[in-house]
Design an enzyme around this catalytic site. Structure first.
Site, PDB file in Angstrom:
ATOM      1  N   GLU B  70       0.826  -1.325  -0.073  1.00 35.07           N
ATOM      2  CA  GLU B  70       0.156   0.218   0.132  1.00 35.07           C
ATOM      3  C   GLU B  70       0.829   1.408   0.101  1.00 35.07           C
ATOM      4  O   GLU B  70       0.366   2.445  -0.458  1.00 35.07           O
ATOM      5  CB  GLU B  70      -0.889   0.018   1.247  1.00 35.07           C
ATOM      6  CG  GLU B  70      -2.263  -1.040   0.944  1.00 35.07           C
ATOM      7  CD  GLU B  70      -1.787  -2.374   1.613  1.00 35.07           C
ATOM      8  OE1 GLU B  70      -0.615  -2.583   1.864  1.00 35.07           O
ATOM      9  OE2 GLU B  70      -2.734  -3.108   1.453  1.00 35.07           O
ATOM     10  N   PHE B 132     -11.454  -8.075  13.367  1.00 35.11           N
ATOM     11  CA  PHE B 132     -10.364  -8.532  12.337  1.00 35.11           C
ATOM     12  C   PHE B 132     -10.250  -7.492  11.505  1.00 35.11           C
ATOM     13  O   PHE B 132     -11.052  -6.836  11.023  1.00 35.11           O
ATOM     14  CB  PHE B 132     -10.824  -9.736  11.757  1.00 35.11           C
ATOM     15  CG  PHE B 132      -9.787 -10.132  10.880  1.00 35.11           C
ATOM     16  CD1 PHE B 132      -8.566 -10.583  11.398  1.00 35.11           C
ATOM     17  CD2 PHE B 132     -10.091 -10.210   9.571  1.00 35.11           C
ATOM     18  CE1 PHE B 132      -7.658 -11.006  10.113  1.00 35.11           C
ATOM     19  CE2 PHE B 132      -9.271 -10.618   8.651  1.00 35.11           C
ATOM     20  CZ  PHE B 132      -7.769 -11.159   9.075  1.00 35.11           C
ATOM     21  N   GLN B 133      -8.985  -6.924  11.480  1.00 32.67           N
ATOM     22  CA  GLN B 133      -8.658  -5.809  10.314  1.00 32.67           C
ATOM     23  C   GLN B 133      -9.111  -4.764  10.728  1.00 32.67           C
ATOM     24  O   GLN B 133      -9.517  -3.863   9.923  1.00 32.67           O
ATOM     25  CB  GLN B 133      -8.675  -6.368   9.009  1.00 32.67           C
ATOM     26  CG  GLN B 133      -7.814  -7.506   8.496  1.00 32.67           C
ATOM     27  CD  GLN B 133      -7.355  -7.705   7.167  1.00 32.67           C
ATOM     28  OE1 GLN B 133      -8.396  -7.465   6.528  1.00 32.67           O
ATOM     29  NE2 GLN B 133      -6.112  -8.188   6.684  1.00 32.67           N
ATOM     30  N   LYS B 182     -17.680  -1.143   5.686  1.00 33.13           N
ATOM     31  CA  LYS B 182     -18.016  -2.510   4.797  1.00 33.13           C
ATOM     32  C   LYS B 182     -19.536  -2.408   4.470  1.00 33.13           C
ATOM     33  O   LYS B 182     -20.073  -2.407   3.542  1.00 33.13           O
ATOM     34  CB  LYS B 182     -17.574  -4.001   5.271  1.00 33.13           C
ATOM     35  CG  LYS B 182     -17.753  -5.112   4.297  1.00 33.13           C
ATOM     36  CD  LYS B 182     -17.078  -6.154   4.772  1.00 33.13           C
ATOM     37  CE  LYS B 182     -17.163  -7.179   3.593  1.00 33.13           C
ATOM     38  NZ  LYS B 182     -16.435  -8.471   3.818  1.00 33.13           N
ATOM     39  N   MET B 490      23.510   9.805   3.859  1.00 38.54           N
ATOM     40  CA  MET B 490      23.242  11.187   4.371  1.00 38.54           C
ATOM     41  C   MET B 490      23.712  11.001   5.896  1.00 38.54           C
ATOM     42  O   MET B 490      24.110  11.771   6.711  1.00 38.54           O
ATOM     43  CB  MET B 490      22.020  11.651   4.203  1.00 38.54           C
ATOM     44  CG  MET B 490      21.686  13.112   4.811  1.00 38.54           C
ATOM     45  SD  MET B 490      22.783  14.191   4.013  1.00 38.54           S
ATOM     46  CE  MET B 490      21.769  14.974   2.920  1.00 38.54           C
TER      47      MET B 490
END
Lengths: 165, 575, 564
Positions: B70, B132-133, B182, B490
């Site tokens: 993502e 969940f999630q 959802k 760096m």
């Protein structure tokens, strides 16, 4: 049903954010929230009025308790307690209606704290019923602005709830 | 048979939306995106966005780009947005899908990039139960979005989308997130896309800036040693032409911040280069010596100002910015104009007369001659600056440049010659490693015919190298230049200069990048000698496929000049 | 003695017994990294992206039982940790996260690489701190470890501004940690324990249901005694796999959405469900109102907020599972319960776990074989998220706690491989296998570099179907087979990919190759990718549809074999 939670928390920056964030995240509805430090400067007390059934309140209480900086939570809804809220009302008051308004103020044992040319600011302290009543009584004159502190509460009698026990 | 019946029931659930005139939340979302003219979505599917993906499947107008992580897709959407000026749109599922976007959101937020981010969420009744999630993504992103919505009622959806696009693209642009549970994607209502927007708390400042502009024109008239610093706001408001006209009319030298790079043609004699920590010496001297600083669409970031107490200490400062909160945030200014850059510069142009600053410009010419950007040329080892010079030669500025974060980013800012706005993309505010390559994919998708060159370090490339699969999948002919020095360069430079060369965990190994590219079916090339640099670049840019070039550069090269953190910008190391 | 904040930070970590830190350096943590270089006790593992640092710390914590530690710089370094922190939070994993921050005077000015990471992680950490004064640093680190590992464990983040880590302070590590608002309950209420024993002794059809809390409280031995004393069947959550040997006749395997058919049926039939260290997640219960409808429920958990959150319980018992079991066991009667066990056996026979037996390479078969080949070894299995995760849970047959690491609560793709790296670093002598899919593995496969750099012989068992196949499965059932955005053409050749890192690559395409090639991979001592080429039409069965009860699951059927 509305519940009143008296919550002792560490007086540290960010605690209010944690509490407010928890309510938002878990989808609980805060009716009002008042916060200030207690007799112990390291500890603050939050008085939270929450709307919800017993199951919701149980979750609210338990989830609040999981916050590391929350010391103690009491649901004082069922306890004998004194509760107060302070409200400031700015109401239209042209000279013709001033006396009438002053009478209402006296009846409710409120105070006028500021005079404007065409308006007054009234301070009222009391429980919800009283505050709603005066608001209704002043309504016909035209309420311009209302500021409420949210409810604060204290349990009656010797029960000492400062979290040391 | 019980099984088959179950299956049918389940499948029918997906078809209900075609009954009647009502539409599901998922279809409303996609229709709304169509209404906003969205042509590309960057996304990754998952359980909570299942129905949205079903709607995408049926949608013919919007192209969907599937990445491998993502974070890759949000940076791609960011590159798309920066290079086109249109909002980038992306979509991810709930929980880890949403949290994987966080760095990309913060990157866009810091650089004021317009993004509309759609995340799936568990069904409303499951919110707050650690389902969940489930992740509280609106809570998580509160500090790093311009605004966010949690949609609990499908009837609000179209309006929220409308508002989200409005908020993302107007004023100071930024990312706006819409969290979509959802069940709301299945819930139905009639589709109505509101023409009007009513956001009482969001008022774009009206144009009443005449007085301030007049004051500014007087200050400019009186100034003996004026300097303009142009920032990302000039790019965002499309004010580059006005900027050029004003600078030429008043003969004011122009410095551009990292975000403003390209807003002023870098081959122009009035161009000063970048100010600040790794800016050019002459830009830093000019700013330190000027008597008037006109700052346009920039925010006086600490990387630009160094020590704020000594920054432009003799100058009166005029600050034009659309975000009132930026005024007097980091430095105190003498005159502020809260407006978008284009509007303010247009008005200002109308009030000023041509002017000649010969003496001041002579002084600047002297600094430019005396303290140019320089590096030690080498005939055997590849200097990173040399590669950038060759990129300039090969592209002649006719390309989009996208960098990652690190030393190569600063060298690119110093040496690449950009002549158009929106031709240089980089993570300026957040300094996100791993940004460059996926962002370049977004740029290439927005401009399929254009040449897109991305300059990355070996550390940053490894952060999102999995997106090679995406580049191959969509056959994006990117030129990916890895400045490979085997260090997190760096950080190593800081350890070199300030910590007695104690290189703590900055050495990093890497795969064989050529073989890596080949394992994906992309083209890999390695360059070990300076004489091969230009040839290889030319060959890569002619290849109609993704090309990874592994440049083995001088390992311990440092970026100079350098203003130590918190120091005065006229006190530079390695000037 | 005056030391810098960075030095006292490292000293405090040493005091806490930290031996491994996963991290990625940057500007804001320069002083910390400078101090870290001087430490002889702490090994730093440089990852390739910060997200992997948290996952690796989580893998380290889950296999060792110690607190995992990771470190990142400010801004993007910190935000890259977010998914890992949320993953650890959902699965109650003790991790201490140290992030750099811009100097205190710059906080809030949108400075370079500044981000409000304490604000961002508020919903996903057990607690977090922004250190404003170097004098507090050592105490805060100690508190962070205390909070992370006690009570219900979880991630704790400490944000350290650059000037704080550079400032001088007195060398002082506080011995005691005292937090007024944080006193987790360990001991169970005696009356409730007695009541629980009574319910257990009276139940005709009891089932024991164990969750991750049993592992966290190290109560596997006590659990075994409980199971054997009561003769009750036992099912576990995903996160508890291994806490009870699945080879034991009383084991029912996993419960829930993709649990075993017999676990789902037995739980639906039972009259008493004893939940130990579980949270009745939606993936476990299916439709809540149909979950164990005939059962009284006992819920033992250390987190009072879990009681009654998702499922109403008849007897709550707040406290540490091990402590409670120690007191409960003497009150539990030993018995045989033949009738119920006969019924359970019948259900097990009638509804076994099944998959198709066509010639194609079946992932379930590969996992069964992996189980057989590694059963007697000291092994740790990690999984990613997707179909392979569920097949591993169903077919591997775990026998020991802390041998199965997976992202259960957040379902984070990309967890498995970095977690395996952390597990291997904490257990050099063990065999560590990361079971993954092509979608998940690609999320963090750059960590191959980390594994190579540290000579970690992790085995990556990769099921490649060029597809996000669990999403495809959902689209098959819920979206009329419109397969939207799940196709992964453009995947690399994973064997060549392994080779470009100097690792081994082995490909399995046929059933008969499975055992010899697995043996070849497991017996070498280098980092190896084992790619199994499988069909994207493969489905995970059984499957409980949305809003259905566990007993309403869809079973595997011959003929629908590949889910066409």
């Amino acid at each position: 049903m509305k519940h009143t939670l008296s919550v002792l928390v560490e007086n540290k920056p960010g605690v209010l954010t944690r509490v407010a964030g928890l309510f938002a995240r878990r989808g609980y509805n805060i009716d009002s929230l008042a916060v200030g430090r207690t007799e112990n400067p390291e500890i603050s007390r939050m008085t939270i009025v929450v709307e919800g059934d017993d199951r919701v309140i149980e979750q609210v209480t338990k989830q609040l308790h999981k916050l590391i900086e929350v010391i103690k939570i009491n649901d004082i809804t069922e306890d004998e307690h004194v509760h107060r809220e302070l409200i400031l009302i700015k109401v239209n008051a042209d000279p013709a209606h001033r006396m009438e308004i002053m009478q209402i103020v006296n009846v409710f044992r409120a105070r006028v704290v500021d005079f404007g040319r065409n308006s007054l600011i009234i301070e009222v302290t009391g429980d919800e019923g009283k505050i709603n009543a005066i608001e209704n009584s002043l309504h016909p004159f035209g309420i311009r602005e209302v500021v409420r502190t949210g409810k604060v509460a204290m349990v009656r009698g010797p029960k000492h709830k400062n979290g040391k026990s | 048979m019980a099984v088959a019946k179950d299956l049918r029931e389940v499948c029918q659930f997906g078809n209900l939306m075609e009954v009647g005139k009502k539409m599901s939340g998922a279809d409303i979302l996609i229709k709304s995106l169509e209404c906003e003219g969205v042509d590309t979505i960057f996304g990754y599917p998952g359980g909570a966005v299942l129905n949205i993906y079903d709607a995408i499947y049926r949608c013919k107008k919007i192209k969907h780009i599937l990445t491998r992580h993502e974070q890759g897709l949000i940076h791609a959407a960011d590159g798309y947005a920066r290079s086109t000026g249109k909002p980038g749109v992306c979509i991810a599922t709930s929980g880890p899908g949403a949290t994987n976007l966080v760095t990309g959101i913060a990157t866009a937020y810091m650089d004021s990039v317009p993004l509309v981010i759609i995340t799936g969420q568990v069904a409303v009744s499951y919110i707050g139960k650690d389902s969940f999630q489930e992740a509280d993504i609106t809570g998580i992103t509160l500090p790093i979005t311009k605004y966010s919505y949690l949609v609990k009622d499908v009837r609000d959806l179209a309006r929220y989308v409308r508002e989200a696009f409005h908020l993302a693209t107007t004023g100071r642009p930024g990312p706006v997130l819409i969290d979509l549970p959802k069940d709301v994607t299945y819930a139905e209502t009639e589709f109505f896309y509101p023409p009007e927007i009513d956001l009482p708390g969001y008022k774009l400042k009206p144009n009443g800036i005449e007085k301030e502009v007049e004051k500014a024109s007087e200050m400019l008239k009186e100034a003996q040693r004026p300097v303009i610093i142009a920032g990302g706001g000039v790019v965002n408001s499309g004010a580059h032409e006005e900027l050029l006209a004003l600078a030429e009319k008043l003969q004011i030298p122009v410095s551009t911040t990292l975000m403003g790079k390209g807003s002023f043609p870098e081959n122009h004699p009035l161009y000063l280069g970048m100010p600040g920590m790794h800016g050019t010496a002459y830009a830093n001297y000019a700013i330190s010596d000027c008597d008037l600083l006109l700052a346009v669409g920039m925010r006086f970031d600490d990387r630009v100002t160094g020590n704020v107490k000594t920054f432009a200490k003799d100058a009166k400062v005029i600050h034009i910015d659309i975000d009132a909160a930026e005024i007097n945030k980091n430095i105190h200014v003498d005159l502020s104009i809260v407006s978008d850059a284009k509007n303010a510069l247009e008005k200002l142009l109308g009030l000023v007369n041509e002017k000649d600053n010969r003496r001041w410009l002579d002084k600047i010419e002297y600094w430019k001659k005396e303290y140019p950007l320089k590096y030690c040329k080498d005939s055997t080892r590849i200097k990173p600056q040399y590669i950038l010079e060759k990129i300039n030669e090969v592209t002649a500025g006719d390309a989009y440049f996208v960098t990652d974060t690190g030393q190569h980013q600063m060298w690119a800012a110093q040496y690449l010659k950009c002549v158009r706005p929106r031709s240089f993309m980089t993570s300026g505010g957040l300094g996100t490693m791993g940004y460059g390559f996926p962002a370049a994919m977004g740029v290439q998708i927005a401009h399929p015919e254009a040449k897109v060159v991305t300059i990355v370090g070996d550390g940053g490339f490894q952060m999102n190298s999995q997106e090679l699969a995406t580049a191959v999948h969509y056959n994006l002919p990117l030129t990916i230049c890895i400045f490979n020095n085997g260090y997190l360069g760096m950080v190593r430079q800081w350890q070199d200069l300030f910590l007695d060369k104690r290189y703590s965990h900055t050495e990093i190994s890497q795969p064989d990048f050529v073989k890596l590219a080949e394992s994906y079916g992309a083209v890999g090339m390695r360059v070990e000698k300076p004489e091969d640099v230009k040839k290889t670049l030319e060959k890569a840019m002619e290849t109609p496929r993704p090309v990874v070039i592994d440049f083995l550069i001088e390992q311990e090269e440092n970026v100079f000049p350098m203003v130590p953190a918190g120091g005065s910008i006229d006190k530079m190391l390695g000037r | 003695m005056a030391v810098t904040g960075a030095e006292i930070l490292i000293k405090t970590l040493e005091y806490e017994g930290v031996d491994t830190v996963f991290g990625y350096p940057g500007g804001a943590v320069l002083p910390i990294y400078d101090a870290l270089k001087e430490s002889s006790k702490i090994k730093h593992i440089l990852v390739r992206q910060e997200q992997a640092a948290v996952h690796a710390a989580s893998g380290y914590a889950r296999t060792t039982g110690k607190v995992g530690v990771c470190m990142a710089t400010s801004g993007p370094g910190a935000t890259n940790l977010v998914t890992g922190i949320a993953t650890a939070y959902m699965d109650s994993i003790p991790v201490v996260i140290i992030t750099g921050q811009v100097s205190t005077e710059m906080v809030g000015t949108d400075a370079f690489q500044e981000v409000d990471i304490t604000g961002i992680t508020m919903p996903i950490s057990k607690h977090n701190y922004l250190v404003k004064n170097v004098k507090d640093l050592s105490r805060i680190i100690r508190e962070a470890f205390h909070i992370a590992k006690t009570g219900r464990p979880g991630p704790v983040l400490v944000d350290v501004p650059k000037n704080v880590s550079a400032q001088l302070t007195k060398y002082n590590i506080p011995e005691d940690v005292d937090l007024r608002g944080y006193k987790p309950t360990y001991k169970g209420h005696p009356t409730q324990i007695k009541n629980a024993a009574e319910l257990i002794n009276e139940a005709k059809k009891p089932v024991i249901f164990a969750g991750g809390g049993v592992i966290n409280s190290e109560a596997a031995a006590e659990l075994k005694i409980l199971v054997e004393k009561t003769s009750a069947p036992i099912t576990t959550t995903l996160n508890a796999l291994g806490v009870f040997p699945e080879t034991h006749p009383q084991s029912l395997g996993m419960l829930g959405l993709h649990g075993t058919p017999y676990a789902n049926y037995v739980v639906t039939e039972c009259d008493l469900l004893v939940g130990l260290g579980v949270r009745f997640d939606d993936r476990v219960t299916g439709a809540v109102e149909k979950f164990a409808p005939n059962a009284k429920k006992i819920h033992i958990d250390i987190d009072p907020a879990e009681i009654g959150k998702n499922v109403e319980v008849d007897l709550p018992l707040v406290g540490d599972v091990k402590t409670i079991l120690e007191e409960l066991l003497p009150l539990v009667e030993e018995r045989e319960n033949r009738e119920w066990n006969a019924r359970v056996e019948k259900i097990k026979k009638e509804y076994p776990l099944r998959y198709g037996e066509t010639l194609a390479l079946r992932p379930q078969y590969v996992i069964e074989k992996l189980g057989e080949l590694t059963r007697d070894k000291d092994v740790v299995i990690t999984t990613d998220v997707g179909q392979h995760q569920m097949w591993t849970a169903q077919y591997y047959k775990f026998t020991k706690p802390r041998t199965m690491l997976t992202s259960g609560g957040l379902g984070t793709m990309g967890y498995g491989f970095p977690a395996a790296i952390g597990a291997q670093l904490g257990n050099r002598d063990k065999l560590v296998v990361a079971v993954t899919g092509d979608g998940s593995f690609q999320m963090h496969m750059a960590e191959m570099g980390t594994a190579v750099e540290n000579n970690l012989p992790v085995k990556v068992l990769l099921f490649n179907n060029n597809c996000l196949a669990l999403v495809r499965q959902l689209q098959h059932f819920y979206c009329n087979k419109s397969y939207s955005a799940v196709d992964f053409s453009g995947n690399p050749d994973f064997i060549r990919f392994a080779e470009c890192y100097g690792a081994k690559g082995i490909r399995i395409t046929k059933t008969e190759e499975t055992v010899p090639k697995l043996e070849e991979a497991l017996n070498n001592d280098s980092l190896t990718i084992i790619e199994c080429v499988v069909s994207n039409e493969e489905m995970v069965y059984p499957m409980v549809p949305n809003n259905k009860g566990l007993n309403e699951m869809i079973h595997f059927e011959e003929g629908e074999d590949n889910g066409r």
